[in-house]
Design a protein around this motif. Structure first.
Motif, PDB file in Angstrom:
ATOM      1  N   HIS A 162       2.960   8.707  -5.154  1.00  0.00           N
ATOM      2  CA  HIS A 162       3.580   7.346  -5.482  1.00  0.00           C
ATOM      3  C   HIS A 162       4.744   7.907  -6.348  1.00  0.00           C
ATOM      4  N   LEU A 205       4.648  -1.343  -7.093  1.00  0.00           N
ATOM      5  CA  LEU A 205       3.182  -0.958  -6.542  1.00  0.00           C
ATOM      6  C   LEU A 205       3.250   0.379  -6.922  1.00  0.00           C
ATOM      7  N   SER A 225       2.052   1.083 -10.513  1.00  0.00           N
ATOM      8  CA  SER A 225       0.925   0.316 -10.918  1.00  0.00           C
ATOM      9  C   SER A 225      -0.347   1.097 -10.323  1.00  0.00           C
ATOM     10  N   ARG A 226      -0.103   1.895  -9.132  1.00  0.00           N
ATOM     11  CA  ARG A 226      -1.130   2.587  -8.491  1.00  0.00           C
ATOM     12  C   ARG A 226      -1.252   3.930  -9.233  1.00  0.00           C
ATOM     13  N   LEU A 282      -3.182   3.447 -12.410  1.00  0.00           N
ATOM     14  CA  LEU A 282      -4.459   3.221 -12.100  1.00  0.00           C
ATOM     15  C   LEU A 282      -5.356   4.347 -11.699  1.00  0.00           C
ATOM     16  N   HIS A 289      -6.175  -2.856 -12.313  1.00  0.00           N
ATOM     17  CA  HIS A 289      -6.557  -3.197 -10.879  1.00  0.00           C
ATOM     18  C   HIS A 289      -5.940  -4.291 -10.518  1.00  0.00           C
ATOM     19  N   ASN A 341      -2.470  -4.191  -9.328  1.00  0.00           N
ATOM     20  CA  ASN A 341      -2.208  -3.468  -8.123  1.00  0.00           C
ATOM     21  C   ASN A 341      -2.606  -4.624  -6.970  1.00  0.00           C
ATOM     22  N   THR A 353       0.433  -5.843  -4.413  1.00  0.00           N
ATOM     23  CA  THR A 353      -0.193  -5.682  -3.202  1.00  0.00           C
ATOM     24  C   THR A 353       0.045  -6.832  -2.260  1.00  0.00           C
ATOM     25  N   PRO A 401      -5.969   3.241  -1.965  1.00  0.00           N
ATOM     26  CA  PRO A 401      -4.536   2.922  -2.237  1.00  0.00           C
ATOM     27  C   PRO A 401      -3.490   4.292  -1.901  1.00  0.00           C
TER      28      PRO A 401
END
Length: 306
Positions: free
Chosen positions: A24, A51, A54-55, A58, A93, A96, A100, A277
């Motif tokens: 990421h 994205l 955020s991942r 997370l 969560h 994400n 997505t 993910p």
């Protein structure tokens, strides 16, 4: 569950977290460098960058949560800290999940050829609305996660040996109610973006498969590169749909607390959640020639350095 087995599962999760965050961060750095060079950025790369960010957060947050839960469980005896962690992990969560959903909604609007008024309207305006959609994703995620801090009450992690049978019954009842509250809040916050996400992928698969059949009827089999590309896209979207359903089911099981702490599946479930993910991001990199080529060059450079 045996503590040594917990450590093995934790090491696997750390490895998944490291690989996922590395992928990421690479995606974010690549797009930011191209943005700096070209002075502009395509719409889908903006969504991919958000994205990936955020991942990354997370994965890091869930890793920290599992470390504290395994080695420092007394930290969560504090009701404020426990509630804060629960709100944060759900906020990440939901963010994400919504981004997505927005990514595949963008693909659905741009790629498909539906003539509905809504599709035509979004097709001409979606690029300008990206910042507003991203802001809406964050605000909706925040609104969906805040109830976890107020509606889910604190339960101690252990029961004293001297408590009465009545207190134990009250504790078990409260624990079950707590699990129901968390599951209900999770489903209420996750179901709308998940449903939109599944509908967007279904429309993509339907449009691509219909277009592939039309191209096949006018060509000789599947040897045409365009037809092969469409078939590959259909397979990819089907894989994403399967991964999304699996992710949603695993997250629902995690929040429902239906698996006892002594059950090995209690640790296997987060491993699956960590992996999905990252698998999606890895596929995005492999399907993008520039991203893939840059990653290969970095890999060869690292090999030479070592």
């Amino acid at each position: 569950m045996d503590f040594s087995l917990q450590k093995i599962f934790l090491i696997v999760m750390f490895a998944e977290c490291f690989v996922g965050v590395a992928l990421h961060v690479f995606v974010v750095a690549f797009h930011l460098m191209r943005w700096k060079t070209l002075k502009s950025q395509k719409t889908y790369t903006k969504i991919l960058t958000c994205l990936a960010i955020s991942r990354s957060f997370l994965l890091l947050h869930m890793s920290l949560f599992n470390i504290l839960l395994l080695f420092f469980p007394w930290v969560f005896h504090n009701i404020n800290l426990r509630s804060t962690f629960l709100v944060e992990v759900n906020f990440l969560h939901f963010t994400n999940l919504w981004i997505t959903t927005f990514l595949f909604g963008f693909y659905c609007v741009k790629i498909t050829s539906y003539n509905h008024t809504l599709f035509i309207y979004l097709k001409t305006r979606v690029s300008r609305l990206v910042p507003h959609f991203i802001a809406a994703c964050i605000l909706i995620s925040l609104a969906s996660s805040l109830p976890f801090g107020y509606c889910v009450f604190y339960l101690p992690q252990y029961i004293s040996a001297n408590v009465s049978m009545e207190n134990m019954t009250m504790h078990n009842t409260a624990y079950k109610e707590n699990a129901r509250n968390k599951t209900l809040l999770f489903l209420v916050g996750s179901f709308p973006p998940f449903l939109i996400y599944c509908v967007a992928i279904y429309l993509l698969i339907r449009s691509l498969w219909h277009h592939t059949r039309e191209m096949t009827s006018s060509e000789k089999g599947f040897q045409n590169p365009n037809i092969e590309a469409h078939v590959k896209a259909v397979k990819s979207m089907t894989l994403f749909l399967f991964c999304s359903i699996l992710y949603f089911v695993c997250m629902s099981i995690l929040f429902s607390d239906v698996i006892h702490d002594s059950n090995p599946w209690k640790m296997v479930n987060p491993i699956i959640i960590f992996a999905l993910p990252s698998v999606h991001s890895a596929f995005i990199i492999s399907s993008n020639f520039k991203l893939k080529q840059t990653l290969i060059e970095i890999y060869h450079s690292l090999i030479k350095c070592f």
